[in-house]
Scaffold this active site. Structure first.
Site, PDB file in Angstrom:
ATOM      1  N   ASP A  40     -14.567  70.943   3.374  1.00 46.14           N
ATOM      2  CA  ASP A  40     -15.647  70.725   2.416  1.00 46.14           C
ATOM      3  C   ASP A  40     -15.587  69.310   1.862  1.00 46.14           C
ATOM      4  O   ASP A  40     -15.641  69.096   0.664  1.00 46.14           O
ATOM      5  CB  ASP A  40     -15.559  71.763   1.299  1.00 46.14           C
ATOM      6  CG  ASP A  40     -16.900  71.933   0.592  1.00 46.14           C
ATOM      7  OD1 ASP A  40     -16.923  72.597  -0.452  1.00 46.14           O
ATOM      8  OD2 ASP A  40     -17.905  71.381   1.064  1.00 46.14           O
ATOM      9  N   MET A  81     -15.858  78.337 -14.579  1.00 45.95           N
ATOM     10  CA  MET A  81     -16.046  77.062 -15.279  1.00 45.95           C
ATOM     11  C   MET A  81     -14.858  76.123 -15.087  1.00 45.95           C
ATOM     12  O   MET A  81     -13.738  76.556 -14.866  1.00 45.95           O
ATOM     13  CB  MET A  81     -16.175  77.322 -16.779  1.00 45.95           C
ATOM     14  CG  MET A  81     -17.395  78.118 -17.133  1.00 45.95           C
ATOM     15  SD  MET A  81     -18.881  77.194 -16.708  1.00 45.95           S
ATOM     16  CE  MET A  81     -20.122  78.380 -17.169  1.00 45.95           C
ATOM     17  N   VAL A  82     -15.125  74.833 -15.224  1.00 47.56           N
ATOM     18  CA  VAL A  82     -14.065  73.837 -15.225  1.00 47.56           C
ATOM     19  C   VAL A  82     -14.048  73.168 -16.598  1.00 47.56           C
ATOM     20  O   VAL A  82     -15.077  72.702 -17.083  1.00 47.56           O
ATOM     21  CB  VAL A  82     -14.285  72.776 -14.133  1.00 47.56           C
ATOM     22  CG1 VAL A  82     -13.079  71.849 -14.063  1.00 47.56           C
ATOM     23  CG2 VAL A  82     -14.527  73.424 -12.782  1.00 47.56           C
ATOM     24  N   GLY A 117     -18.821  76.296 -11.123  1.00 46.61           N
ATOM     25  CA  GLY A 117     -19.018  76.648  -9.722  1.00 46.61           C
ATOM     26  C   GLY A 117     -19.096  78.155  -9.629  1.00 46.61           C
ATOM     27  O   GLY A 117     -19.010  78.844 -10.648  1.00 46.61           O
ATOM     28  N   GLY A 118     -19.257  78.652  -8.407  1.00 46.80           N
ATOM     29  CA  GLY A 118     -19.336  80.089  -8.232  1.00 46.80           C
ATOM     30  C   GLY A 118     -18.070  80.767  -8.732  1.00 46.80           C
ATOM     31  O   GLY A 118     -18.082  81.925  -9.163  1.00 46.80           O
ATOM     32  N   PHE A 119     -16.976  80.050  -8.699  1.00 44.34           N
ATOM     33  CA  PHE A 119     -15.695  80.596  -9.102  1.00 44.34           C
ATOM     34  C   PHE A 119     -15.609  80.729 -10.616  1.00 44.34           C
ATOM     35  O   PHE A 119     -14.950  81.618 -11.135  1.00 44.34           O
ATOM     36  CB  PHE A 119     -14.597  79.653  -8.593  1.00 44.34           C
ATOM     37  CG  PHE A 119     -13.191  80.069  -8.933  1.00 44.34           C
ATOM     38  CD1 PHE A 119     -12.587  81.111  -8.254  1.00 44.34           C
ATOM     39  CD2 PHE A 119     -12.473  79.404  -9.907  1.00 44.34           C
ATOM     40  CE1 PHE A 119     -11.284  81.483  -8.545  1.00 44.34           C
ATOM     41  CE2 PHE A 119     -11.172  79.770 -10.192  1.00 44.34           C
ATOM     42  CZ  PHE A 119     -10.576  80.816  -9.521  1.00 44.34           C
ATOM     43  N   LYS A 152      -9.559  75.078 -14.145  1.00 44.90           N
ATOM     44  CA  LYS A 152     -10.587  75.846 -13.456  1.00 44.90           C
ATOM     45  C   LYS A 152     -10.300  77.314 -13.709  1.00 44.90           C
ATOM     46  O   LYS A 152      -9.229  77.809 -13.374  1.00 44.90           O
ATOM     47  CB  LYS A 152     -10.463  75.554 -11.963  1.00 44.90           C
ATOM     48  CG  LYS A 152     -11.759  75.483 -11.222  1.00 44.90           C
ATOM     49  CD  LYS A 152     -11.503  75.459  -9.752  1.00 44.90           C
ATOM     50  CE  LYS A 152     -11.536  74.065  -9.185  1.00 44.90           C
ATOM     51  NZ  LYS A 152     -11.437  74.087  -7.710  1.00 44.90           N
ATOM     52  N   ILE A 206     -16.630  70.682 -18.103  1.00 41.19           N
ATOM     53  CA  ILE A 206     -17.023  69.490 -17.352  1.00 41.19           C
ATOM     54  C   ILE A 206     -17.643  69.852 -16.013  1.00 41.19           C
ATOM     55  O   ILE A 206     -18.043  68.996 -15.236  1.00 41.19           O
ATOM     56  CB  ILE A 206     -15.839  68.525 -17.122  1.00 41.19           C
ATOM     57  CG1 ILE A 206     -14.652  69.284 -16.531  1.00 41.19           C
ATOM     58  CG2 ILE A 206     -15.449  67.821 -18.417  1.00 41.19           C
ATOM     59  CD1 ILE A 206     -13.517  68.366 -16.100  1.00 41.19           C
ATOM     60  N   GLY A 207     -17.705  71.133 -15.713  1.00 43.40           N
ATOM     61  CA  GLY A 207     -18.324  71.507 -14.456  1.00 43.40           C
ATOM     62  C   GLY A 207     -18.343  73.007 -14.307  1.00 43.40           C
ATOM     63  O   GLY A 207     -17.742  73.735 -15.106  1.00 43.40           O
TER      64      GLY A 207
END
Ligand SMILES: *[C@@H]1O[C@H](CO)[C@@H](O)[C@H](O)[C@H]1NC(C)=O
Ligand SMILES: *[C@@H]1O[C@H](CO)[C@@H](O)[C@H](O)[C@H]1NC(C)=O
Ligand SMILES: *[C@@H]1O[C@H](CO)[C@@H](O)[C@H](O)[C@H]1NC(C)=O
Ligand SMILES: *[C@@H]1O[C@H](CO)[C@@H](O)[C@H](O)[C@H]1NC(C)=O
Ligand SMILES: *[C@@H]1O[C@H](CO)[C@@H](O)[C@H](O)[C@H]1NC(C)=O
Length: 823
Positions: A621, A509-510, A505-507, A525, A502-503
């Site tokens: 943030d 996948m979600v 990021g640099g970290f 995450k 569902i998303g």
């Protein structure tokens, strides 16, 4: 108040429009003394007046040069001599940083040989210059934070009866508010990390002021009447550097440097890497050696940058070194200047001079630069020596130290954020550890044993932080209860089924998932396996979230750190990020009431972070992608500590935290690198405008003046055209007073300076008022100014100091308000 805030926000724009350097800044205190003279003398368009009215005592002798050299300014043709400790007293009207300049230009005189004078100079009792003597013109400049009503300048003859002191001219004037910031300079030292605190109580002596790549700038062309000298004489290897000159005036931006920081001439020239030089190879540093006269002494080193070399954004990455220590890695001016080229900014460092009394400044290409864009630049340097010790027990610095903030997230990503975090964690942990060890010496070992697999990671500072972070958490907290076996996470996500993503990021996948045991929906995450990059953030998130439960904060269901995995499991938020409901596709439009309720929910969450416990937490943030909505459209704030990696759920650009947070970044934080809860307030103000106007904080596709939502909306508000930018879907829905309160609050959140912004508690209170007016028919639609006196509260930073104001007290005040209004 409002108008001033707005004006401050627009000031750089106005300045650009005027484009007249000398008109920009008028100091409150401004003393120009022509010492030993009864008449005026003019230097660089400034009139220096007779000094006698400002003498502290009448124990001095005026001297005049009978045969002044024709080229020498009239100002230096007279001097005042002090044969015993005495000097001047000046009334100070404005507290804060002042520039103090003394001009010493010895000339022959029958009774006094000025070249032989020897004396000590004291500013309000601080001796700043010891046993000084000179045979040629010297101008000494001190940057001095005055917080009383008087400045006393004393010249004390050095021992040995016949000695005396002299001075030809004195300048004392108040500096712009932000010229010196109290906290935020980066410490560059092998033994310490973090930010320097208490700069404004230091007296700084200017040692070098350099226009790198350019020519001399005289006081005539500088708004603070400074002199900037060329850098060539200081270059270690001249062939390494190549001058660059820009023909465009600098693109000053709110939040960046101003003309008072340094003049146009400094930002329009630079040295860059002379890559044509075959001998030097592809990668090399440009270095300057600046003699500072004393070894092992702390200096404030201010480096000025303005990207006048790049042809596009994010092409230039370079490293900065001070005395061969890494001072700033992978500097990316595009990101630091809100994605603008040719936009001036500066970074402050605190570093010790080396054993030879030098300060070596180097810039060189970063590993991030692509082979075609290897470069490094520098536009200006200021080096100032700290000449006094910290004022001990000063009230202001103690106040600041009392609160230690846990810093969560990392807008600037990488190095600095981590350094800051590490520094604060160490501080925090030391405190807690002391306490805890006294109570229960064993608890520490037990807790850290759970983390053995995580410790011993690269870099000593990181592993140290790991341990301290954990020991710094409250005893008896159930980390262990939150651990989830990897197998269970696998099963929850169908072994990380791509269709459940569902998303990203640099970290990593979600994923959406269902914990089979508990049958609850979760968001998972997962850090890129084997990559330990996000480790500190991972731990911060666990440390912080395991301590916090709040209706308006997304809660952590658990975590997994087996088999080199770093996985965080959160409650699943059915309706995803707020952003997609504002200007996403295929979503039902939120009503004004819903929008207000969402803002109130998010504000409650942030308010709780700021004030719910000691130390407070700065989210860092806040943005519409980090405010998630559950099945009832109730808002929860998410992403504490992985902002670099965050669940940028529907974000297409994922590479760095900075990009994700454009348009939300507090200009003061950016400028000062000093983080306060007011930075979150600023970001929240941007979210409020997003909610009202239903457009992104930054929309690069729009016309230039519309790209930045905050700037654009405030400009339109000022010109009375706000209704034209409100989400068309809200037309006719919002009651006038509700809109007014909402906009007024957003505007205050966006004040240029943190102290002028309301606390989150105040914001919350005002939002509830806006909702109340919207909902309640009994409230007057057009209450006159004196009709609602209770509301004039926003706009003062003081409330956050007494941070005990909990939601309960906010609610109390609010209910009082309602009763008042209802009468
Ligand atoms: C000196 O300058 C001041 C301020 O610029 C002015 O008011 C004053 O008249 C001048 N005095 C003389 C003697 O010219
Ligand atoms: C004035 O003092 C300087 C420095 O001590 C010395 O070199 C110079 O000779 C003196 N001049 C006179 C005229 O005594
Ligand atoms: C300046 O600071 C001093 C001491 O902190 C204080 O007594 C004085 O009232 C302040 N003045 C102004 C104008 O703020
Ligand atoms: C000020 O700057 C202008 C433009 O660069 C230059 O022509 C002029 O000579 C400078 N004046 C002084 C006094 O430095
Ligand atoms: C630049 O200088 C730093 C500090 O002395 C050094 O570590 C680094 O290797 C140098 N970089 C290059 C490309 O020479």
């Amino acid at each position: 108040m409002e108008f001033t805030a707005l004006l401050l926000h627009l000031l750089p724009v106005i300045l650009l429009a005027i484009f007249s350097p000398s008109a920009a800044f008028v100091p409150t205190d401004n003393y120009l003394l022509n010492c030993g003279s009864t008449s005026n003398a003019t230097l660089d368009n400034r009139v220096f007046a007779a000094d006698s009215a400002f003498l502290a005592a009448d124990r001095s002798t005026p001297l005049a040069n009978k045969n002044p050299p024709p080229s020498s300014p009239e100002l230096y043709a007279t001097a005042r001599v002090f044969t015993s400790a005495s000097g001047y007293k000046l009334n100070i009207r404005q507290n804060g940083t002042h520039l103090v300049r003394l001009h010493f230009s010895p000339f022959p005189s029958p009774n006094f040989n000025l070249s032989a004078a020897k004396f000590t100079l004291l500013l309000n009792g601080n001796s700043v210059l010891r046993d000084f003597s000179t045979e040629a013109l010297v101008i000494k400049e001190y940057v001095f934070g005055i917080d009383g009503e008087e400045l006393e300048i004393v010249l004390r003859p050095a021992g040995g009866g016949s000695n005396f002191g002299f001075v030809n001219a004195i300048e004392v004037f108040s500096a712009p508010k932000d010229l010196i910031i109290d906290r935020g300079a980066r410490i560059v030292s092998p033994n310490a990390i973090g930010e320097f605190d208490g700069m404004s109580s230091r007296i700084l002596e200017t040692i070098h002021r350099i226009n790198v790549g350019g020519s001399k700038v005289t006081p005539f062309n500088d708004t603070l009447w400074r002199t900037w000298v060329p850098d060539e004489g200081f270059l270690v290897l001249k062939p390494a550097a190549k001058k660059v000159v820009s023909t465009h005036p600098p693109n000053y931006q709110p939040g960046g440097a101003t003309r008072e920081t340094a003049p146009d001439h400094v930002y329009m020239t630079a040295q860059s890497m002379n890559r044509g030089n075959a001998i030097l190879g592809a990668k090399f540093n440009i270095s300057w050696n600046f003699p500072v006269g004393s070894s092992g002494v702390q200096h404030l080193v201010r480096l000025h940058f303005c990207d006048i070399v790049s042809t596009g954004l994010n092409l230039l990455y370079f490293n900065v070194y001070l005395n061969d220590l890494e001072a700033y890695k992978d500097m990316d001016l595009s990101s630091l200047t809100f994605h603008e080229l040719g936009s001036p900014m500066y970074v402050d460092f605190v570093a010790d001079s080396d054993d030879l009394g030098k300060m070596r400044v180097s810039v060189g290409p970063s590993d991030l630069s692509t082979s075609t864009h290897v470069n490094a630049i520098l536009n200006g340097v200021e080096i100032m020596k700290m000449v006094n010790l910290a004022a001990s027990g000063s009230v202001s610095s103690e106040k600041k130290k009392r609160r230690t903030w846990i810093i969560v997230g990392s807008i600037l990503g990488g190095g600095f954020g981590l350094l800051l975090l590490a520094g604060l964690m160490v501080l925090l942990a030391c405190r807690c550890r002391k306490k805890k060890q006294m109570k229960n010496p064993r608890s520490r070992r037990t807790e850290s044993s759970a983390w053995t697999t995580l410790r011993g990671v690269q870099g000593s500072s990181r592993s140290r932080m790991t341990e301290l972070t954990i020991t710094g958490s409250p005893a008896g907290n159930g980390y262990h209860n939150l651990r989830i076996p990897f197998a269970e996470v696998q099963s929850a996500t169908n072994n990380f089924d791509k269709n459940l993503i569902i998303g990203m990021g640099g970290f990593g996948m979600v994923y959406k998932g269902v914990l089979k045991d508990a049958n609850i929906k979760v968001a998972v995450k997962r850090g890129v396996p084997g990559h330990r990059q996000g480790l500190p953030e991972f731990q911060t998130e666990i440390t912080v979230l395991s301590r916090i439960r709040h209706r308006h904060l997304v809660s952590l269901v658990g975590y997994c750190e087996e088999q080199s995995e770093m996985i965080l499991v959160y409650e699943y938020m059915e309706n995803g990020p707020l952003k997609s409901h504002l200007y996403g596709q295929g979503q039902a439009t939120l009503t004004w009431k819903q929008r207000l309720e969402i803002c109130i929910g998010a504000a409650r969450g942030i308010h709780y972070l700021h004030t719910g416990f000691i130390p407070g937490i700065i989210h860092r943030d806040i943005k519409s992608t980090n405010i998630l909505l559950d099945e009832n459209h109730e808002a929860k704030v998410a992403d504490f500590g992985l902002s670099r990696a965050g669940p940028c759920l529907d974000e297409t650009h994922v590479s760095t935290g900075v990009k994700g947070s454009f348009g939300y970044l507090d200009p003061e934080y950016f400028r000062r690198q000093q983080l306060t809860d007011k930075s979150d307030v600023y970001s929240f103000g941007v979210v409020m405008l997003e909610v009202l106007c239903a457009r992104p904080a930054i929309d690069p596709l729009l016309a230039r003046e519309q790209v930045n939502l905050a700037e654009w909306a405030l400009q339109w508000k000022q010109s009375g055209r706000l209704d034209q930018i409100i989400d068309p879907k809200l037309r006719g829905q919002i009651k006038h007073r509700s809109l007014e309160k909402f906009v007024e609050t957003a505007e205050k959140c966006l004040a240029e300076y943190g102290v002028d912004r309301p606390s989150m508690g105040d914001v919350l209170w005002n939002l509830e008022y806006a909702l109340q007016v919207q909902e309640s028919g009994s409230l007057r639609e057009d209450s006159s100014a004196n009709g609602d006196p209770v509301m004039v509260v926003v706009g003062n930073g003081d409330r956050s100091e007494e941070n005990c104001s909990s939601e309960a007290s906010t609610a109390l005040v609010f209910s009082q308000l309602v009763t008042n209004e209802g009468r």
